[in-house]
Design a protein around this motif. Structure first.
Motif, PDB file in Angstrom:
ATOM      1  N   ASP A 137       1.221   6.997  -6.719  1.00 54.40           N
ATOM      2  CA  ASP A 137       0.185   8.002  -6.974  1.00 54.40           C
ATOM      3  C   ASP A 137       0.766   9.413  -6.865  1.00 54.40           C
ATOM      4  OD1 ASP A 137      -1.686   6.024  -7.343  1.00 54.40           O
ATOM      5  OD2 ASP A 137      -2.506   6.148  -5.302  1.00 54.40           O
ATOM      6  N   ALA A 138       1.627   9.626  -5.874  1.00 47.68           N
ATOM      7  CA  ALA A 138       2.248  10.937  -5.718  1.00 47.68           C
ATOM      8  C   ALA A 138       3.147  11.264  -6.895  1.00 47.68           C
ATOM      9  CB  ALA A 138       3.047  10.989  -4.413  1.00 47.68           C
ATOM     10  N   ALA A 172       0.835  -1.207   0.000  1.00 47.67           N
ATOM     11  CA  ALA A 172       0.000   0.000   0.000  1.00 47.67           C
ATOM     12  C   ALA A 172       0.865   1.250   0.000  1.00 47.67           C
ATOM     13  CB  ALA A 172      -0.920  -0.010   1.217  1.00 47.67           C
ATOM     14  N   ALA A 173       2.001   1.197   0.714  1.00 45.97           N
ATOM     15  CA  ALA A 173       2.895   2.348   0.762  1.00 45.97           C
ATOM     16  C   ALA A 173       3.466   2.651  -0.616  1.00 45.97           C
ATOM     17  CB  ALA A 173       4.028   2.080   1.754  1.00 45.97           C
ATOM     18  N   ARG A 229       2.130   1.896  -3.479  1.00 47.00           N
ATOM     19  CA  ARG A 229       1.050   2.404  -4.341  1.00 47.00           C
ATOM     20  C   ARG A 229       0.779   3.886  -4.072  1.00 47.00           C
ATOM     21  NH1 ARG A 229      -1.120  -2.751  -3.264  1.00 47.00           N
ATOM     22  NH2 ARG A 229      -2.456  -1.932  -1.597  1.00 47.00           N
ATOM     23  N   ARG A 230       0.809   4.272  -2.799  1.00 41.94           N
ATOM     24  CA  ARG A 230       0.601   5.684  -2.471  1.00 41.94           C
ATOM     25  C   ARG A 230       1.713   6.542  -3.057  1.00 41.94           C
ATOM     26  NH1 ARG A 230      -1.006   3.517   2.584  1.00 41.94           N
ATOM     27  NH2 ARG A 230       1.067   3.910   3.451  1.00 41.94           N
TER      28      ARG A 230
END
Length: 268
Positions: free
Chosen positions: A121-122, A114-115, A117-118
């Motif tokens: 996104d950034a 999840a980290a 993926r975040r």
């Protein structure tokens, strides 16, 4: 490959600033070189590449423990942006242990956390013209990042600073750094393995050779060996040869190891 002008580049997104210790936007103005060298490096980098076709990809490049020599640069790349991750941010940012990335080049999408993926996104805010460093400059030491341990980060940064070579001092010994920071050598070694990917000794060794690469044109070999903490010039030459593949004199006169095609980037 040459550095791109940063005047018209987009600013570093706020979401990235706590994590990034340096930004290097690059653009291809002329034909890419037929040969290039990747020197040893203690940092993990995230590279966003833009190809002439419009295709975009994001790669994670782990620490390099040995120099590699390549031919036939990837001529399909139009530009790229290299983000140097701040010390101690790799695990909370990408959800991956640093030691597993040593010597590796992997797609950011290959880290299914999840980290990661975040972070991907950034990075969608990063454009092909690169990034501009904020007027105040990038932070010289990492800020406290979400999901990280501030005390652990401070300890890591202090240890890295003590083990790094500076123009006015040689690196400290690992045992002295551990004593100064009130930790055992084993604790210090575990800290570096998890958050940097290298042992403290190997970290200092790479940093020292990088100093030789930077300062070789400024001072004599003997003075360089003394100022970077080697026992003597022979010790410096042996260490340089282990990490760079050739002795210092051979390297700086262009007598380099045989170059190989850069398969990693072509496959990425």
């Amino acid at each position: 490959m040459t550095n791109s002008p940063a005047d018209n580049s987009p600013a570093v997104p706020d979401a990235l600033r706590p994590w990034i210790d340096g930004v290097e936007p690059m653009g291809v103005r002329d034909e890419l070189p037929n040969a290039f060298t990747d020197v040893p490096d203690t940092a993990t980098k995230v590279v966003v590449r833009f190809e002439e076709s419009g295709r975009r990809e994001t790669l994670v490049i782990g620490p390099r423990t040995r120099a590699t020599y390549h031919v036939e640069g990837d001529r399909h790349v139009a530009s790229c942006v290299r983000l140097r991750l701040a010390p101690g941010t790799l695990r909370p940012l990408l959800g991956a242990p640093a030691v597993g990335l040593v010597g590796q080049v992997v797609p950011l999408s290959g880290l299914p956390t999840a980290a990661a993926r975040r972070f991907a996104d950034a990075l969608a805010q990063v454009g092909p013209d690169g990034l501009v460093v904020p007027p105040g400059g990038m932070p010289s030491s990492p800020r406290t990042a979400p999901s990280s341990d501030p005390s652990r980060m401070r300890l890591l940064c202090a240890a890295m600073a003590a083990l790094s070579t500076r123009s006015d001092r040689a690196p400290a010994q690992v045992k002295d750094v551990a004593r100064e920071l009130s930790v055992s050598e084993r604790q210090l070694r575990n800290l570096f393995t998890e958050d940097v990917g290298l042992s403290p000794k190997h970290y200092a060794r790479i940093d020292r050779v990088r100093q030789v690469l930077t300062r070789a044109a400024e001072v004599s070999w003997a003075e360089l060996a003394a100022s970077t903490g080697y026992y003597d010039q022979s010790h410096m030459a042996a260490d340089f040869r282990t990490l760079m593949g050739v002795p210092p004199r051979a390297f700086f006169t262009g007598r380099l190891p045989r170059a190989t095609p850069c398969r990693t980037l072509r496959q990425a």
